[in-house]
Write a protein that holds these residues in place. Structure first.
Motif, PDB file in Angstrom:
ATOM      1  N   ALA A 418       0.824  -1.217   0.000  1.00  0.00           N
ATOM      2  CA  ALA A 418       0.000   0.000   0.000  1.00  0.00           C
ATOM      3  C   ALA A 418       0.852   1.260   0.000  1.00  0.00           C
ATOM      4  N   SER A 419       2.024   1.194   0.663  1.00  0.00           N
ATOM      5  CA  SER A 419       2.943   2.326   0.704  1.00  0.00           C
ATOM      6  C   SER A 419       4.249   1.869   1.326  1.00  0.00           C
ATOM      7  N   ALA A 420       5.255   2.700   1.214  1.00  0.00           N
ATOM      8  CA  ALA A 420       6.541   2.437   1.851  1.00  0.00           C
ATOM      9  C   ALA A 420       6.937   3.664   2.656  1.00  0.00           C
ATOM     10  N   ARG A 421       7.662   3.448   3.737  1.00  0.00           N
ATOM     11  CA  ARG A 421       8.127   4.553   4.569  1.00  0.00           C
ATOM     12  C   ARG A 421       9.650   4.589   4.555  1.00  0.00           C
ATOM     13  N   ASN A 434      11.719  11.677   7.420  1.00  0.00           N
ATOM     14  CA  ASN A 434      10.632  10.733   7.185  1.00  0.00           C
ATOM     15  C   ASN A 434       9.976  11.050   5.854  1.00  0.00           C
ATOM     16  N   ALA A 435       9.675  10.039   5.085  1.00  0.00           N
ATOM     17  CA  ALA A 435       8.973  10.232   3.826  1.00  0.00           C
ATOM     18  C   ALA A 435       8.100   9.006   3.577  1.00  0.00           C
ATOM     19  N   THR A 436       6.946   9.225   2.962  1.00  0.00           N
ATOM     20  CA  THR A 436       6.021   8.127   2.674  1.00  0.00           C
ATOM     21  C   THR A 436       5.692   8.123   1.193  1.00  0.00           C
ATOM     22  N   THR A 437       5.745   6.957   0.579  1.00  0.00           N
ATOM     23  CA  THR A 437       5.420   6.820  -0.839  1.00  0.00           C
ATOM     24  C   THR A 437       3.945   6.467  -0.990  1.00  0.00           C
ATOM     25  N   GLY A 438       3.502   6.402  -2.213  1.00  0.00           N
ATOM     26  CA  GLY A 438       2.170   5.895  -2.493  1.00  0.00           C
ATOM     27  C   GLY A 438       2.224   4.392  -2.650  1.00  0.00           C
ATOM     28  N   HIS A 444      11.162  -3.259  -9.198  1.00  0.00           N
ATOM     29  CA  HIS A 444      12.252  -2.360  -8.807  1.00  0.00           C
ATOM     30  C   HIS A 444      11.727  -0.937  -8.611  1.00  0.00           C
ATOM     31  N   HIS A 445      12.219  -0.256  -7.566  1.00  0.00           N
ATOM     32  CA  HIS A 445      11.789   1.117  -7.273  1.00  0.00           C
ATOM     33  C   HIS A 445      12.988   1.955  -6.859  1.00  0.00           C
ATOM     34  N   SER A 446      12.970   3.241  -7.212  1.00  0.00           N
ATOM     35  CA  SER A 446      14.017   4.182  -6.828  1.00  0.00           C
ATOM     36  C   SER A 446      13.373   5.473  -6.357  1.00  0.00           C
ATOM     37  N   PHE A 447      13.902   6.038  -5.278  1.00  0.00           N
ATOM     38  CA  PHE A 447      13.416   7.308  -4.740  1.00  0.00           C
ATOM     39  C   PHE A 447      14.606   8.182  -4.391  1.00  0.00           C
ATOM     40  N   THR A 448      14.507   9.458  -4.747  1.00  0.00           N
ATOM     41  CA  THR A 448      15.578  10.402  -4.454  1.00  0.00           C
ATOM     42  C   THR A 448      15.156  11.301  -3.306  1.00  0.00           C
ATOM     43  N   ILE A 449      16.025  11.419  -2.302  1.00  0.00           N
ATOM     44  CA  ILE A 449      15.754  12.278  -1.150  1.00  0.00           C
ATOM     45  C   ILE A 449      16.878  13.300  -1.027  1.00  0.00           C
ATOM     46  N   HIS A 461      16.568   3.640   6.271  1.00  0.00           N
ATOM     47  CA  HIS A 461      15.718   2.485   6.586  1.00  0.00           C
ATOM     48  C   HIS A 461      14.423   2.612   5.797  1.00  0.00           C
ATOM     49  N   VAL A 462      14.066   1.562   5.052  1.00  0.00           N
ATOM     50  CA  VAL A 462      12.840   1.555   4.258  1.00  0.00           C
ATOM     51  C   VAL A 462      11.966   0.396   4.722  1.00  0.00           C
ATOM     52  N   THR A 463      10.710   0.699   5.034  1.00  0.00           N
ATOM     53  CA  THR A 463       9.730  -0.315   5.405  1.00  0.00           C
ATOM     54  C   THR A 463       8.661  -0.351   4.328  1.00  0.00           C
ATOM     55  N   ALA A 464       8.471  -1.517   3.721  1.00  0.00           N
ATOM     56  CA  ALA A 464       7.480  -1.673   2.651  1.00  0.00           C
ATOM     57  C   ALA A 464       6.761  -2.994   2.852  1.00  0.00           C
ATOM     58  N   GLY A 465       5.551  -2.947   3.410  1.00  0.00           N
ATOM     59  CA  GLY A 465       4.830  -4.169   3.716  1.00  0.00           C
ATOM     60  C   GLY A 465       5.611  -4.991   4.719  1.00  0.00           C
ATOM     61  N   SER A 466       5.892  -6.244   4.396  1.00  0.00           N
ATOM     62  CA  SER A 466       6.651  -7.109   5.298  1.00  0.00           C
ATOM     63  C   SER A 466       8.158  -7.016   5.049  1.00  0.00           C
ATOM     64  N   SER A 467       8.554  -6.192   4.091  1.00  0.00           N
ATOM     65  CA  SER A 467       9.979  -6.078   3.750  1.00  0.00           C
ATOM     66  C   SER A 467      10.635  -4.941   4.519  1.00  0.00           C
ATOM     67  N   ARG A 468      11.885  -5.161   4.912  1.00  0.00           N
ATOM     68  CA  ARG A 468      12.684  -4.151   5.599  1.00  0.00           C
ATOM     69  C   ARG A 468      14.022  -4.030   4.871  1.00  0.00           C
ATOM     70  N   PHE A 469      14.403  -2.783   4.567  1.00  0.00           N
ATOM     71  CA  PHE A 469      15.665  -2.539   3.882  1.00  0.00           C
ATOM     72  C   PHE A 469      16.447  -1.487   4.642  1.00  0.00           C
ATOM     73  N   ARG A 470      17.775  -1.606   4.667  1.00  0.00           N
ATOM     74  CA  ARG A 470      18.574  -0.558   5.271  1.00  0.00           C
ATOM     75  C   ARG A 470      19.960  -0.503   4.643  1.00  0.00           C
ATOM     76  N   ALA A 471      20.569   0.660   4.751  1.00  0.00           N
ATOM     77  CA  ALA A 471      21.908   0.857   4.212  1.00  0.00           C
ATOM     78  C   ALA A 471      22.565   1.992   4.964  1.00  0.00           C
ATOM     79  N   ILE A 472      23.869   1.939   5.081  1.00  0.00           N
ATOM     80  CA  ILE A 472      24.647   3.033   5.678  1.00  0.00           C
ATOM     81  C   ILE A 472      24.958   4.040   4.575  1.00  0.00           C
ATOM     82  N   ILE A 473      24.630   5.301   4.791  1.00  0.00           N
ATOM     83  CA  ILE A 473      24.952   6.356   3.823  1.00  0.00           C
ATOM     84  C   ILE A 473      25.745   7.442   4.526  1.00  0.00           C
ATOM     85  N   ILE A 474      26.559   8.141   3.759  1.00  0.00           N
ATOM     86  CA  ILE A 474      27.450   9.149   4.328  1.00  0.00           C
ATOM     87  C   ILE A 474      27.221  10.478   3.646  1.00  0.00           C
ATOM     88  N   LYS A 475      26.982  11.509   4.448  1.00  0.00           N
ATOM     89  CA  LYS A 475      26.854  12.881   3.927  1.00  0.00           C
ATOM     90  C   LYS A 475      28.234  13.549   4.038  1.00  0.00           C
TER      91      LYS A 475
END
Length: 480
Positions: A418-421, A434-438, A444-449, A461-475
């Motif tokens: 239904a959506s991803a956070r 925090n951002a919420t998709t439709g 495959h999906h890509s989002f730019t923040i 950290h991305v939560t989409a239904g029962s899936s959980r994704f995470r990655a270390i990013i550096i600014k």
């Protein structure tokens, strides 16, 4: 009137219950409103007349309250029902008579009503919101006791939105009437810069005047070299592995896997002032936790005390303590340690081998929640395991990485959702984006923040239904 000293910050100001009852009933009333019968009845209820007729005194007050609409009699009758003096305690009767007294012009009755709910007297459940409403009514009517009461609630945010400025305004009204608790509290406001511009000279005058009136808390405060929020300036010169957030952070709850919480953690416990804008104290914290049948059992060691606790974790990311209490000295209760009960750790974030969140203790002694606290913990020896987990369980790609402005996050879904956070956390576990998709279809999906954050390392950290994704990013400024 129940003395306002009962809920001052210092517990030294608490007096014996019999004296409190006497203070409740011995009220300064204009001479025109007094009657000998009512005054004598009050003296009987106070126990000032040996062998006094309690039933007769209650009858006298009831007749005066009903027949003559005597506000003093209404107030005394309400307190009699609240305290069970000469009659059985009855919250309905107590509320009715105290409300009538307030409406009839005895405005300090609103103080008694508020205290009944603030402390949970007469069999009532403690209710800060109702207490604040009565205190506010009394303050609006001009009760000096309610100036202090409502100011106190605003100062701590009990039953209302925390607001130092409004609290200081009410304390100032009490200061105009030379009310010692208001003198003390406004002195604290000026000393700490809470709701007013910091003014040490003004603070010294107010605290000095309260001390002249034998207000113990003010005498103690004068003996303290520094204000309570001096930690910020002191800690600026200390080397810290992880810098504590300067103010109480807003934390987005995220507990992806409750089963991963047990383990050994080390970090820090940070206590903030009532507004969450100033650090009051920071100390090392170690926690060990095990889990059985959904219940977490653990040991808490904060450098002062070691206690056992039990808790459960809700799906909303709240840690609910089932047991656990500690005694500790606090700035305003240094002589006698205060008993604190673990209440709840709201907005817990558990990810990447870290555990962060907001914690509230409940003062059993003062029957109030303590200042907001922030815990930032890292699981001991978890780095290697988490790195392996990142490579197998989370397939979140980020590019460019390091980034300076925009960063694109991409992932693959195996199901429609239904959506991803999308959330971004600092190393201290503070939620910074925090951002919420439709709705998203499998694929495959890509989002730019564009995170507006300082340079450093973050966890996406991305939560989409029962899936959980995470990655270390550096600014990093200047990165491609």
């Amino acid at each position: 009137m129940v003395t306002t000293l009962k809920h001052c910050i210092t517990m030294k100001a608490i007096i014996a219950i019999k004296t409190a009852i006497a203070a409740c009933l011995a009220v300064a009333i204009p001479a025109a409103a007094q009657t000998d019968d009512v005054t004598q009845a009050i003296c009987v209820l106070k126990g000032m007349e040996a062998g006094g007729d309690m039933a007769g005194a209650i009858s006298t007050l009831a007749n005066a309250a009903t027949r003559d609409t005597n506000a003093m009699a209404m107030n005394a009758l309400g307190i009699a029902y609240m305290k069970g003096i000469g009659v059985d305690a009855d919250s309905t009767q107590a509320t009715m008579w105290l409300e009538r007294a307030g409406e009839a012009g005895y405005h300090d009755a609103y103080h008694n009503l508020g205290m009944m709910y603030k402390d949970g007297q007469c069999g009532l459940r403690q209710n800060f919101a109702k207490a604040a409403r009565y205190f506010d009514a009394g303050a609006r009517a001009g009760s000096v006791m309610c100036y202090y009461d409502m100011g106190y609630m605003l100062y701590k945010g009990l039953g209302c939105r925390q607001d130092y400025a409004k609290a200081a305004g009410l304390f100032a009204k009490g200061v105009d009437l030379d009310h010692s608790p208001c003198l003390y509290m406004l002195g604290l406001c000026y000393r700490n810069g809470y709701g007013v511009e910091r003014d040490t000279a003004r603070a010294s005058f107010l605290l000095g005047r309260a001390a002249e009136l034998s207000y113990g808390a003010a005498i103690e405060e004068q003996m303290r070299e520094l204000p309570e929020n001096s930690w910020n300036s002191l800690s600026a010169h200390m080397e810290q592995a992880v810098q504590a957030p300067a103010s109480m952070p807003a934390i987005e709850p995220m507990v992806a896997d409750i089963a991963s919480i047990p383990g050994e953690y080390q970090g820090s416990l940070v206590t903030y002032d009532w507004s969450g804008k100033y650090i009051i104290n920071e100390r090392p914290l170690s926690i060990s936790m095990t889990m059985a049948d959904g219940v977490i059992s653990g040991k808490w060691c904060d450098g002062i005390d070691t206690v056992s606790f039990a808790a459960t974790v809700g799906t909303d990311g709240k840690l609910i303590f089932k047991e656990g209490a500690m005694r500790r000295h606090e700035r305003y209760t240094e002589e006698h340690p205060v008993l604190y009960r673990f209440k709840s750790a709201d907005d817990i974030t558990s990810m990447g081998g870290s555990l962060t969140g907001s914690l509230r203790l409940y003062s059993v002694t003062q029957r109030e929640p303590e200042r907001p606290m922030y815990i930032s913990l890292a699981k001991v020896g978890a780095q290697g395991r988490d790195a392996a987990a990142d490579s197998t369980e989370t397939r979140l790609k980020a590019y460019p990485n390091p980034f300076s402005g925009d960063v694109t996050l991409s992932f693959d879904l195996t199901e429609d959702v239904a959506s991803a956070r999308i959330c971004l956390y600092s190393q201290a576990g503070v939620n910074v984006l925090n951002a919420t998709t439709g709705a998203l279809a499998a694929g495959h999906h890509s989002f730019t923040i564009t995170p507006n954050v300082p340079d450093g390392m973050y966890v996406a950290h991305v939560t989409a239904g029962s899936s959980r994704f995470r990655a270390i990013i550096i600014k990093r400024r200047g990165a491609l």
